[in-house]
Design a protein around this motif. Structure first.
Motif, PDB file in Angstrom:
ATOM      1  N   GLU A  10       0.865  -1.277   0.058  1.00  0.00           N
ATOM      2  CA  GLU A  10       0.192  -0.135   0.081  1.00  0.00           C
ATOM      3  C   GLU A  10       0.852   1.274  -0.019  1.00  0.00           C
ATOM      4  O   GLU A  10       0.576   2.126  -0.596  1.00  0.00           O
ATOM      5  CB  GLU A  10      -0.824  -0.138   1.180  1.00  0.00           C
ATOM      6  N   VAL A  11       1.920   1.196   0.645  1.00  0.00           N
ATOM      7  CA  VAL A  11       2.976   2.413   0.606  1.00  0.00           C
ATOM      8  C   VAL A  11       3.601   2.559  -0.848  1.00  0.00           C
ATOM      9  O   VAL A  11       3.358   3.753  -1.122  1.00  0.00           O
ATOM     10  CB  VAL A  11       4.031   2.061   1.739  1.00  0.00           C
ATOM     11  N   LEU A  12       3.667   1.367  -1.312  1.00  0.00           N
ATOM     12  CA  LEU A  12       4.504   1.822  -2.686  1.00  0.00           C
ATOM     13  C   LEU A  12       3.087   2.171  -3.661  1.00  0.00           C
ATOM     14  O   LEU A  12       3.444   3.057  -4.456  1.00  0.00           O
ATOM     15  CB  LEU A  12       4.516   0.301  -3.326  1.00  0.00           C
ATOM     16  N   ARG A  13       2.023   1.664  -3.465  1.00  0.00           N
ATOM     17  CA  ARG A  13       0.888   2.377  -4.332  1.00  0.00           C
ATOM     18  C   ARG A  13       0.645   3.905  -3.889  1.00  0.00           C
ATOM     19  O   ARG A  13       0.651   4.523  -4.935  1.00  0.00           O
ATOM     20  CB  ARG A  13      -0.531   1.730  -3.965  1.00  0.00           C
ATOM     21  N   ARG A  14       0.858   4.270  -2.749  1.00  0.00           N
ATOM     22  CA  ARG A  14       0.689   5.755  -2.549  1.00  0.00           C
ATOM     23  C   ARG A  14       2.032   6.564  -3.054  1.00  0.00           C
ATOM     24  O   ARG A  14       1.617   7.631  -3.531  1.00  0.00           O
ATOM     25  CB  ARG A  14       0.535   5.741  -0.852  1.00  0.00           C
ATOM     26  N   LEU A  15       2.970   6.114  -2.938  1.00  0.00           N
ATOM     27  CA  LEU A  15       4.246   6.634  -3.342  1.00  0.00           C
ATOM     28  C   LEU A  15       4.181   7.028  -5.006  1.00  0.00           C
ATOM     29  O   LEU A  15       4.612   7.939  -5.407  1.00  0.00           O
ATOM     30  CB  LEU A  15       5.584   5.676  -3.312  1.00  0.00           C
TER      31      LEU A  15
END
Length: 516
Positions: A38-43
């Protein structure tokens, strides 16, 4: 090979954090790995900016102005009790997101806005996603939040859930899905635009602090938060010393006073008239409105000045312009906007409707707000997003309850922060420590740290905007030497940590100016 998500990253710092997440995913639990995904998606997503403020502060009107489309409901209704995320999409649509994960697609209302009534039980609604084919939203997702101060408990809960205010982990071993704490840790906005009116309350500081979680568990501060003084046209200039009867000058003076109250939680406070900005920027101001204003400009000056004393007089006075037309102008421009437009027409009788609209837009102060957004948010998107992502990664590791996993994540972050390109993150960290009061510094040094860390332009960072390069280089080198000496002699250990970061920042500025 670069993935589509990586190609959309804000810059090298975000890329470094993304690589860290990819490397760690195989070394952590399934739940933590899901959080990293999810962090990767937000980045890879645009910078997420939450628009916050008290009820009736004009937040939604300002959202419409920033987007350039009247789409956010401004009257009290079901939608204004919900968090609404405005983001870019190839097809205009509204999605109701329920608390159980279900989604229901709705068309926009006939007037192009989100329907005021959704036709569902809003107690079961998490938030609203509005997708718009809008160029502004390609670089920034705007999150419209319910007004603070008069929210029901359910609205507060929904806002906290989406913006990540919940802090306590739930023990839910065995699930590969994100738990509430993890989801909240990665769901928050990365920057805050806080809306105030002239009646700033002492607890606006607490209201801003409530949006700490809206910056992915980082303190809202001068790096990622600015404020606007909305409804600037309602300020009585005679009540502000030094305004000389000028409304905009009064608003500017009041904004400066509010900035001193709200700093260091915000980078600046700027005056704006959201209603005029919305009407001028979103297509609300029409050629028919321009023609009605021309008719008003033809009235005797004494008559017009009397009409402009109050809204009641303006709409009830007997004149050739129909009362309904005047009411429409009042709803779009208020008395200040009408007065400004009439003055522009009298100065230039042949002014076109388009030029009149641009004059109103200039008078609204929106352009200055956009420029500040660009400086504080857009230009620093890479650092803001990377710092928010690292905060989320740290929160995910701590929520796992596994000491070994927590240590692996900590070590990986320390390696990343040791790289030269990560200095911006060190500077953001130092700025946050000083701004939050975690590190006590003499007032003059605190102001210098805030200036260095809160600006993207080197001249502004050095306190010498517009100065020639040789002068900037000499000053940067001089300050680099001073902060190095302070770090070694006289500083406390905590101050020394900040001083080393500031020294490095000045040295990098010296290198950049010298090589330009």
């Amino acid at each position: 090979m670069t993935s589509p998500e990586q190609s959309r990253l804000a810059g090298p710092l975000s890329m470094s954090v993304a690589n860290l997440c990819h490397r760690l995913q195989s070394q952590v639990s399934a739940r933590t790995a899901a959080g990293f995904a999810e962090v990767l998606r937000r980045l890879g997503a645009p910078l997420q900016v939450a628009v916050a403020g008290r009820i009736k502060s004009g937040k939604s009107t300002l959202v419409n102005a920033l987007i350039g489309r009247r789409v956010a409901p401004t009257d009290i209704g079901e939608c204004t009790r919900l968090v609404t995320r405005f983001q870019y999409g190839t097809v205009d649509r509204v999605e109701i997101v329920f608390t159980d994960g279900r989604k229901q697609v709705l068309p926009f209302a006939a007037d192009g806005m989100i329907p005021a009534e959704l036709g569902v039980d809003i107690e079961q609604v998490s938030h609203i996603e509005a997708y718009l084919t809008n160029a502004v939203l390609q670089g920034m997702t705007v999150i419209d939040t319910p007004g603070l101060g008069s929210l029901d408990a359910a609205s507060v809960s929904r806002t906290e859930q989406l913006l990540g205010a919940a802090k306590h982990a739930k023990d839910d071993e065995g699930s590969d899905e994100l738990d509430d704490t993890s989801r909240n840790a990665v769901a928050g906005a990365e920057a805050v635009l806080y809306v105030v009116t002239q009646g700033v309350r002492a607890d606006d500081q607490q209201a801003l602090a409530a949006f700490t979680a809206a910056t992915a568990s980082r303190e809202a501060g001068p790096v990622n938060a600015i404020a606007v003084l909305n409804k600037a046209d309602t300020i009585a200039p005679e009540s502000v010393e030094g305004a000389d009867g000028d409304i905009w000058k009064a608003a500017t003076i009041l904004s400066e006073k509010q900035a001193s109250t709200l700093k260091p939680r915000v980078a600046d406070v700027l005056p704006v008239i959201g209603l005029i900005a919305e009407s001028a920027e979103s297509g609300g101001f029409t050629s028919a409105d321009a023609e009605a204003l021309r008719q008003l400009a033809d009235l005797d000056d004494d008559v017009l000045q009397t009409m402009l004393i109050s809204a009641d007089i303006f709409t009830s006075w007997e004149c050739d312009v129909p009362s309904g037309t005047r009411l429409r102008l009042l709803e779009k421009l208020d008395l200040f906007g009408v007065s400004h437009a009439v003055e522009a027409i009298r100065k230039e009788p042949e002014i076109t409707a388009g030029a009149l609209r641009r004059s109103l837009l200039d008078a609204s102060g929106l352009e200055a707000v956009r420029q500040r957004l660009s400086i504080v948010f857009a230009a620093r998107a890479d650092g803001i997003k990377a710092a928010a992502a690292l905060a989320s990664v740290t929160a995910l590791a701590h929520a796992s309850g596994d000491p070994g996993e927590r240590q692996r994540v900590h070590d990986a972050i320390e390696v990343l922060l040791a790289k030269p390109e990560a200095h911006q993150l060190r500077l953001l960290e130092a700025l946050t420590l000083v701004a939050s009061g975690a590190v006590d510094m003499p007032e003059d040094l605190s102001e210098e740290v805030l200036r260095v860390g809160s600006n993207a332009d080197i001249g502004a960072q050095l306190g010498k905007p517009g100065a020639p390069r040789p002068e900037l280089a000499a000053h940067a080198l001089e300050r680099a030497g001073w902060w190095r000496s302070f770090a070694s002699f006289g500083a406390t250990p905590a101050q020394s940590r900040v001083a080393h970061v500031v020294h490095r920042a000045y040295f990098l500025m010296w290198q950049q100016v010298r090589e330009a």
